[in-house]
Design an enzyme around this catalytic site. Structure first.
Site, PDB file in Angstrom:
ATOM      1  N   TYR A   1       9.352 -54.540 104.244  1.00 58.13           N
ATOM      2  CA  TYR A   1       8.216 -53.735 104.681  1.00 58.13           C
ATOM      3  C   TYR A   1       7.837 -54.020 106.124  1.00 58.13           C
ATOM      4  CZ  TYR A   1       5.164 -50.406 102.482  1.00 58.13           C
ATOM      5  OH  TYR A   1       4.580 -49.253 102.065  1.00 58.13           O
TER       6      TYR A   1
ATOM      7  N   LYS B   1      15.604 -62.556  93.965  1.00 57.85           N
ATOM      8  CA  LYS B   1      17.060 -62.685  94.110  1.00 57.85           C
ATOM      9  C   LYS B   1      17.366 -64.020  94.795  1.00 57.85           C
ATOM     10  CE  LYS B   1      20.311 -60.314  93.781  1.00 57.85           C
ATOM     11  NZ  LYS B   1      21.366 -60.397  92.729  1.00 57.85           N
TER      12      LYS B   1
ATOM     13  N   ASP C   1       9.794 -52.147  94.716  1.00 51.83           N
ATOM     14  CA  ASP C   1      10.012 -50.717  94.899  1.00 51.83           C
ATOM     15  C   ASP C   1      10.876 -50.173  93.760  1.00 51.83           C
ATOM     16  OD1 ASP C   1       9.795 -48.358  96.193  1.00 51.83           O
ATOM     17  OD2 ASP C   1      11.315 -48.764  97.710  1.00 51.83           O
TER      18      ASP C   1
END
Ligand code: NAD
Length: 420
Positions: free
Chosen positions: A149, A219, A309
């Site tokens: 972002y 992740k 998202d």
């Protein structure tokens, strides 16, 4: 007299007649808002017998603002959100052209609305692509200000991209860029502070609502210092600030190493029995699979921006609600919060009185809950459940329902008001 919502020591102070700014929105925004506002007013009146009432003030943004003032996001609009803390908005057209920021991004950045909150639940009657949508009941806390972002990127072939590569190669000893001449570069900042405030918001929400777990989705197996950091700092914060109220899988791991897996499981089961909040983590790809295979295992989700998202859209689709999913962007420290439809301006159906108003309605429900006006929120949710359960909906949902009956936007909101 104008009454303002204020915040003191992290607690919102909501007067009986708070002023709340709203942005009607572009495209379908206008027809949604004019039908939804009366439903909200009626719910508040009914819940509090006329002792509470919202004083709505319209502020401009998007096309309507541009046509009236020449600015896409006038200063007065920002000032109103800053002053009144809590607001609601319809969808806005993203202006096309160089140098104009997305209005949604501008609002989030200027008010530092660091948590994007998306509750995902199924309404009986709504068609879903999965077999057990009733088991999906999650609230996603997506970090809003860091990760991708931040938008720190350089296009391949530019002097900037070359400069970045030269720096990486000569100063940082990076040898892993496969095609340096044609590579674009992006930077992914993830901080301790950014992680902590987001994870704290998720834990507070879970504790306040008596929910069983917070899952950190990351992740970290690949991106060890950014996504892995998010996981580690999230766990560390949970243990440091919440002590006995939580049991973390990091604790489980430590007990397992020292005393074996059986003992670790015993502690975990004990914690569950004592209704402690369980803090766990899962790798993002496994999480997406698991939500399809065993959705009941997840409750509150804390995640970074990009993961969030994908997760938001998948989960919304699982309950058939991509067009009715609500959302909010919140800074729990300053109290600033903007509640919003998650869909766009739907130009293809604008002006036809067929748009589904539920995304804005459910965003308003979230707003009422945030204000502590849970009774009014519940009236609306129950009425919506009743209509959907009976197959009554706007055409986008009704056409897929067993015994679906299709209503226009204005008919549907009238029906909703009658059923409060
Ligand atoms: P969209 O969400 O507006 O529309 C996608 C499809 O879903 C369309 O077929 C539309 O008719 C349908 N749809 C959307 N909401 C619906 C509803 N409530 N009821 C029934 N059907 C609905 O997405 P898009 O077409 O990609 O974007 C159009 C504009 O909206 C663009 O300018 C985009 O930038 C903007 N946008 C704004 C926001 C926001 O303000 N939060 C979010 C997404 C897109």
């Amino acid at each position: 007299m104008q009454q303002k919502i204020t915040i003191q020591n992290g607690e919102l102070n909501v007067p009986n007649n708070p002023t709340i700014p709203f942005i009607e929105g572009d495209g379908v925004g206008q027809e949604i808002w004019k039908n939804v506002q009366p439903v909200l007013d009626k719910a508040v009146e009914k819940a509090y017998g006329g002792t509470r009432e919202i004083n709505w003030i319209e502020v401009l943004a998007g096309e309507k603002a541009f046509n009236k003032t020449g600015a896409w996001l006038p200063d007065e609009t920002m000032a109103a959100f800053r002053e009144y803390l809590v607001g609601i908005k319809g969808p806005l057209t993203t202006p096309v052209g160089g140098g104009i920021r997305s209005l949604n991004v501008a609002l989030r950045q200027d008010l530092d609305l660091y948590a994007c909150v998306r509750p995902v639940r199924w309404f009986e009657g709504v068609e879903s692509p999965i077999k057990t949508p009733d088991k999906v009941n999650m609230t996603i806390f997506r970090e809003n200000t860091e990760d991708i972002y931040a938008g720190i990127e350089w296009m391949q072939g530019t002097p900037e991209a070359k400069k970045i590569f030269d720096f990486l190669r000569t100063e940082m000893g990076v040898k892993k860029v496969r095609f340096p001449e044609t590579s674009s570069f992006g930077i992914k900042p993830v901080s301790v502070e950014g992680t902590e405030r987001l994870v704290r918001a998720a834990i507070d929400y879970a504790l306040e609502n008596n929910l069983p777990s917070v899952t950190i989705v990351h992740k970290g197996n690949i991106m060890k210092f950014t996504e892995g950091g998010f996981k580690l700092w999230g766990y560390t914060l949970a243990e440091r600030e919440y002590g006995d109220k939580v049991f973390t899988m990091l604790q489980w791991d430590r007990i397992k190493k020292e005393q074996g897996e059986d003992t670790a499981n015993k502690h975990l089961n004990e914690a569950k029995k004592n209704r402690k909040l369980i803090i766990k983590d899962v790798i993002a790809d496994a999480f997406l699979q698991n939500t399809l295979l065993k959705p009941a295992e997840y409750s509150v989700i804390a995640t970074l921006n990009l993961n969030g998202d994908y997760i938001s859209d998948q989960l919304a689709a699982m309950v058939g609600g991509i067009g009715i999913a609500p959302g909010a962007n919140i800074n729990y420290k300053t109290g600033h919060a903007i509640f919003e439809a998650t869909h766009g301006t739907a130009p293809d159906i604008a002006g036809k009185n067929i748009v589904n108003p539920s995304s804005v309605i459910l965003s308003a429900v979230m707003m009422l809950e945030y204000m502590g006006w849970a009774e009014a929120a519940e009236l609306i949710t129950n009425a919506l459940c009743k209509l959907y359960g009976a197959g009554k909906a706007t055409a986008d949902l009704a056409r897929f329902m067993d015994n679906g009956q299709s209503y226009s936007t204005s008919e549907f909101t009238l029906l909703l008001a009658e059923n409060l």
